[in-house]
Design a protein around this motif. Sequence first.
Motif, PDB file in Angstrom:
ATOM      1  N   UNK A 145       0.826  -1.210   0.000  1.00  0.00           N
ATOM      2  CA  UNK A 145       0.000   0.000   0.000  1.00  0.00           C
ATOM      3  C   UNK A 145       0.859   1.260   0.000  1.00  0.00           C
ATOM      4  N   UNK A 146       1.954   1.261   0.763  1.00  0.00           N
ATOM      5  CA  UNK A 146       2.852   2.412   0.792  1.00  0.00           C
ATOM      6  C   UNK A 146       3.521   2.635  -0.566  1.00  0.00           C
ATOM      7  N   UNK A 147       3.929   1.557  -1.212  1.00  0.00           N
ATOM      8  CA  UNK A 147       4.547   1.669  -2.536  1.00  0.00           C
ATOM      9  C   UNK A 147       3.540   2.210  -3.551  1.00  0.00           C
ATOM     10  N   UNK A 148       2.325   1.706  -3.491  1.00  0.00           N
ATOM     11  CA  UNK A 148       1.275   2.195  -4.390  1.00  0.00           C
ATOM     12  C   UNK A 148       0.981   3.670  -4.136  1.00  0.00           C
TER      13      UNK A 148
ATOM     14  N   UNK B  69      -4.369   5.089  -8.675  1.00  0.00           N
ATOM     15  CA  UNK B  69      -3.316   4.421  -9.440  1.00  0.00           C
ATOM     16  C   UNK B  69      -3.904   3.330 -10.336  1.00  0.00           C
ATOM     17  N   UNK B  70      -4.826   2.538  -9.797  1.00  0.00           N
ATOM     18  CA  UNK B  70      -5.485   1.485 -10.581  1.00  0.00           C
ATOM     19  C   UNK B  70      -6.228   2.105 -11.765  1.00  0.00           C
ATOM     20  N   UNK B  71      -6.911   3.209 -11.497  1.00  0.00           N
ATOM     21  CA  UNK B  71      -7.658   3.901 -12.554  1.00  0.00           C
ATOM     22  C   UNK B  71      -6.722   4.447 -13.620  1.00  0.00           C
ATOM     23  N   UNK B  72      -5.610   5.043 -13.221  1.00  0.00           N
ATOM     24  CA  UNK B  72      -4.628   5.587 -14.173  1.00  0.00           C
ATOM     25  C   UNK B  72      -4.025   4.475 -15.039  1.00  0.00           C
TER      26      UNK B  72
ATOM     27  N   UNK C  30       1.833  10.175 -10.191  1.00  0.00           N
ATOM     28  CA  UNK C  30       0.789  10.399 -11.195  1.00  0.00           C
ATOM     29  C   UNK C  30      -0.073  11.600 -10.825  1.00  0.00           C
ATOM     30  N   UNK C  31      -0.380  11.741  -9.527  1.00  0.00           N
ATOM     31  CA  UNK C  31      -1.232  12.834  -9.072  1.00  0.00           C
ATOM     32  C   UNK C  31      -0.562  14.186  -9.291  1.00  0.00           C
ATOM     33  N   UNK C  32       0.745  14.220  -9.146  1.00  0.00           N
ATOM     34  CA  UNK C  32       1.488  15.469  -9.368  1.00  0.00           C
ATOM     35  C   UNK C  32       1.290  15.970 -10.804  1.00  0.00           C
ATOM     36  N   UNK C  33       1.201  15.040 -11.727  1.00  0.00           N
ATOM     37  CA  UNK C  33       0.994  15.401 -13.130  1.00  0.00           C
ATOM     38  C   UNK C  33      -0.452  15.805 -13.403  1.00  0.00           C
TER      39      UNK C  33
ATOM     40  N   UNK D  83      -7.662   5.508  -1.321  1.00  0.00           N
ATOM     41  CA  UNK D  83      -8.123   6.391  -2.398  1.00  0.00           C
ATOM     42  C   UNK D  83      -7.015   6.577  -3.426  1.00  0.00           C
ATOM     43  N   UNK D  84      -5.784   6.815  -2.948  1.00  0.00           N
ATOM     44  CA  UNK D  84      -4.651   6.985  -3.867  1.00  0.00           C
ATOM     45  C   UNK D  84      -4.358   5.696  -4.623  1.00  0.00           C
TER      46      UNK D  84
END
Length: 379
Positions: free
Chosen positions: A306-309, A364-367, A316-319, A359-360
Amino acid sequence: MIQKEFLTLEDFTIAKNIVEYHQYSEFVAQGGTAFKLPVYPFFISFFLWLLGSHALLAIAITQAILSFFTPVLLYKIIRMFGNEKMGIISGFLFLLSPAYFLYPGIIEASNIFISILLLWFYLYFRIWFTVEIKNTSIVMLGIVTALLFLTQVVIVPLCCLMLLALLVLKKITLKHFSCLLLVTGLLYSPWVIRNYGVFDKVVLSKSPTWQNIYYGFTEKGQLLDDLKLIPFERDHYLYQMRDEVNEFAMEETYKKEVERVTHGKPHYFIKKAASNFLCLWFVPPKYFYDNSLSVLMGRKVYVVILNLMTIVSLVFLYKRSRLLFWFSLLFFANFSFPYMIGHAANMRFKLDFEWYQLILASFLVWELSRYYKQKNASV
């Protein structure tokens, strides 16, 4: 329903004394207490008053129901940001989380804190994304804000900044902001007034501060051997003193104890902060060297993944959204910093905010799903 015993802490003792002696106290002989914020003890006391010996099971079931409806709030909040599928993924990740599945069986404030916090976020972002703000929305947010602040103090700095952002970014008017502060203040003030009447001093939140710092130097509360500065015997002796010495006098004792063992060695606090950060984001000291199957697979491996994800997701969120990226860092810092100062000996500390990592992870899964679809479409 499958648990035969339920772990109870100070909140339960205070709740029993509310019912039996009509006194908000941990040790009745010492009088009132401000050791714990009032929402959860009164939550427990309602079940004790209503059901007596069956109260613990009823509390656990109620907490399980609240936990079950948490994904609904996650979904509703994320849908306001225009991503319904991510909300659904987040909800299922929460339901499949081993920690959140088992946690309602522990009689601890985090079980209702998460629900209240998510309700607060829902009300907050509903105002954020609404053009015509209704007075009822402001009043409801004020009520839940007071309730939240009287449940868990660690969330107060973040929520205050977020409320101020509503005014600064012109999401609400000064009139609405004043109304929000008035409602929150009116509902929160009885706790402060009560504390002043009982202790003859201003206690804005709760009494323990040095106790938490002190516990980070004990054998149970610390991972690193060279920071276990309080021997077990000494810690046990001080713990026994709580029965006879009031919590404010104990605070002075804890302060002197910390000053004694760290005198001339300020680097201990820096090293302790790093150690606490590791334990907060991995597992507490008592589980660190426990490699039993339940701990290894149910917590350690799960947390590492979970921490790695979370880290990859933040990239990805930064972009995608700098605002949400910086909010995420602020959110994690708000929860991490107090425990770096005090101690990170309880797993519940991370559960207070681990849902945000889900949520994050869903983001990631969605991206990755979007990337996979685009790649296949271009082939």
